[in-house]
Design a protein around this motif. Structure first.
Motif, short mmCIF file in Angstrom:
data_model
loop_
_atom_site.label_atom_id
_atom_site.label_comp_id
_atom_site.label_asym_id
_atom_site.label_seq_id
_atom_site.Cartn_x
_atom_site.Cartn_y
_atom_site.Cartn_z
N PRO A 286 -5.68 -9.26 9.76
CA PRO A 286 -7.01 -9.03 9.20
C PRO A 286 -7.85 -8.16 10.14
CG PRO A 286 -6.39 -11.33 9.01
CD PRO A 286 -5.34 -10.66 9.86
N VAL A 287 -8.71 -7.37 9.54
CA VAL A 287 -9.59 -6.50 10.31
C VAL A 287 -11.03 -6.79 9.95
CG1 VAL A 287 -7.87 -4.67 10.48
CG2 VAL A 287 -9.43 -4.67 8.57
N SER A 288 -11.95 -6.13 10.60
CA SER A 288 -13.37 -6.38 10.32
C SER A 288 -13.72 -5.93 8.92
CB SER A 288 -14.24 -5.64 11.34
OG SER A 288 -14.36 -4.29 10.97
N THR A 289 -14.78 -6.53 8.36
CA THR A 289 -15.19 -6.19 7.00
C THR A 289 -15.81 -4.79 6.93
OG1 THR A 289 -17.30 -7.30 7.36
CG2 THR A 289 -15.53 -8.58 6.32
N GLU A 290 -16.01 -4.12 8.05
CA GLU A 290 -16.54 -2.77 8.02
C GLU A 290 -15.45 -1.75 7.73
OE1 GLU A 290 -18.76 -2.02 11.58
OE2 GLU A 290 -19.82 -3.90 11.42
N ALA A 291 -14.20 -2.12 7.87
CA ALA A 291 -13.10 -1.20 7.62
C ALA A 291 -12.89 -1.01 6.13
CB ALA A 291 -11.82 -1.75 8.24
N GLU A 292 -12.40 0.18 5.77
CA GLU A 292 -11.99 0.42 4.39
C GLU A 292 -10.49 0.20 4.36
OE1 GLU A 292 -14.94 3.42 2.28
OE2 GLU A 292 -13.69 4.39 3.79
N ILE A 293 -10.08 -0.73 3.52
CA ILE A 293 -8.68 -1.15 3.50
C ILE A 293 -8.00 -0.74 2.22
CG2 ILE A 293 -7.16 -3.17 3.49
CD1 ILE A 293 -9.17 -4.51 5.35
N VAL A 294 -6.80 -0.22 2.37
CA VAL A 294 -5.90 0.04 1.26
C VAL A 294 -4.86 -1.06 1.29
CG1 VAL A 294 -4.18 1.60 0.27
CG2 VAL A 294 -6.18 2.55 1.43
N SER A 295 -4.73 -1.81 0.20
CA SER A 295 -3.68 -2.81 0.10
C SER A 295 -2.49 -2.18 -0.60
CB SER A 295 -4.15 -4.03 -0.70
OG SER A 295 -5.07 -4.77 0.05
N GLN A 296 -1.33 -2.19 0.06
CA GLN A 296 -0.11 -1.64 -0.53
C GLN A 296 0.80 -2.76 -0.96
OE1 GLN A 296 1.89 1.21 1.95
NE2 GLN A 296 0.72 2.85 1.02
N LEU A 297 1.18 -2.74 -2.23
CA LEU A 297 2.01 -3.78 -2.82
C LEU A 297 3.37 -3.18 -3.14
CD1 LEU A 297 -0.65 -5.02 -5.40
CD2 LEU A 297 -0.51 -5.52 -2.95
N VAL B 46 -4.47 0.23 6.53
CA VAL B 46 -3.51 -0.08 5.47
C VAL B 46 -2.96 -1.49 5.67
CG1 VAL B 46 -1.34 0.59 4.36
CG2 VAL B 46 -2.90 2.36 5.23
N GLN B 47 -3.08 -2.30 4.64
CA GLN B 47 -2.52 -3.64 4.61
C GLN B 47 -1.26 -3.57 3.74
OE1 GLN B 47 -4.15 -6.49 1.87
NE2 GLN B 47 -4.19 -8.06 3.46
N GLU B 48 -0.10 -3.73 4.35
CA GLU B 48 1.16 -3.67 3.61
C GLU B 48 1.62 -5.08 3.26
OE1 GLU B 48 3.65 -1.68 6.46
OE2 GLU B 48 3.20 0.27 5.58
N LEU B 49 1.98 -5.30 2.02
CA LEU B 49 2.55 -6.57 1.62
C LEU B 49 4.04 -6.38 1.42
CD1 LEU B 49 -0.52 -6.87 0.92
CD2 LEU B 49 0.23 -8.58 -0.71
N TRP B 50 4.80 -7.06 2.24
CA TRP B 50 6.26 -7.03 2.18
C TRP B 50 6.69 -8.33 1.52
CZ3 TRP B 50 9.59 -3.49 5.07
CH2 TRP B 50 8.88 -2.44 5.67
N TRP B 51 7.14 -8.27 0.30
CA TRP B 51 7.53 -9.47 -0.42
C TRP B 51 8.74 -10.15 0.23
CZ3 TRP B 51 3.43 -9.66 -3.14
CH2 TRP B 51 2.99 -8.63 -3.97
N GLN B 52 8.70 -11.44 0.26
CA GLN B 52 9.86 -12.28 0.56
C GLN B 52 10.10 -13.01 -0.76
OE1 GLN B 52 11.32 -13.31 3.82
NE2 GLN B 52 10.47 -11.46 4.71
N ILE B 53 10.91 -12.40 -1.61
CA ILE B 53 11.12 -12.91 -2.96
C ILE B 53 11.76 -14.32 -2.87
CG2 ILE B 53 12.27 -12.50 -5.17
CD1 ILE B 53 10.11 -10.42 -4.48
N PRO B 54 11.16 -15.29 -3.55
CA PRO B 54 11.70 -16.65 -3.49
C PRO B 54 13.05 -16.76 -4.22
CG PRO B 54 9.82 -16.57 -4.99
CD PRO B 54 9.93 -15.22 -4.34
N GLY B 55 13.86 -17.70 -3.80
CA GLY B 55 15.11 -17.95 -4.49
C GLY B 55 14.84 -18.29 -5.95
#
Length: 165
Positions: A11-22, A48-57
């Motif tokens: 997490p970063v400060s709320t002043e940053a502009e964040i791109v969430s990558q899915l 950039v906030q990257e979401l790396w899925w850990q796909i459930p069984g």
């Protein structure tokens, strides 16, 4: 963030502009489309906030509604960890199941090969009020979607067919 199925940037400060990558199911943020989107975002000073899925069984046996709920839960938790600083979403295939979150939170988005065969995705794209870019490979599905947007006069969504991996 307590969910071990994600490994976003810290997490970063709320002043940053964040791109969430899915990411997609088998398409991580390291693959070309998301990698280049990340590079462009960083060049413009975004975090950039990257979401790396850990796909459930058993994920392949989940119902469509269960898959949507799982993706939305992961994305909502990641966005909440950023204290509302997400200003753009870039999502690939499976990530497009979170279209509703972007629409509801009024966050502009770029969807790379969105799953338009799922009504939830198409409906979320149509209700978006912020700018949305949808890029897809399957021309016939995307063309039908583009046509439906044109008929309803939707101003926020731009769609293009013929994108490649």
């Amino acid at each position: 963030m307590s969910d071990p199925s994600l490994s976003p940037c810290p997490p970063v400060s709320t002043e940053a502009e964040i791109v969430s990558q899915l990411s997609g199911v088998g398409y991580s943020p390291a693959r070309p489309l998301l990698h280049f989107a990340r590079s462009v975002s960083l060049q413009h000073g975004w975090t950039v906030q990257e979401l790396w899925w850990q796909i459930p069984g058993g994920f392949s046996h989940f119902t469509v509604d269960d898959r949507i709920a799982w993706v939305e839960r992961q994305v909502a938790e990641a966005m909440e960890a950023e204290a509302g600083a997400c200003r753009l979403v870039v999502g690939k295939s499976l990530g497009s199941l979170a279209c509703g979150i972007a629409a509801d939170r009024k966050i502009p988005a770029a969807w790379l090969t969105p799953i338009l065969t799922i009504d939830h995705v198409a409906a979320a794209l149509q209700r978006a009020t912020e700018p949305v870019e949808a890029l897809g490979q399957v021309v016939s599905r995307l063309d039908r979607f583009i046509g439906s947007l044109g008929r309803c006069g939707h101003p926020a969504v731009s769609a293009r067919a013929g994108c490649s991996r």
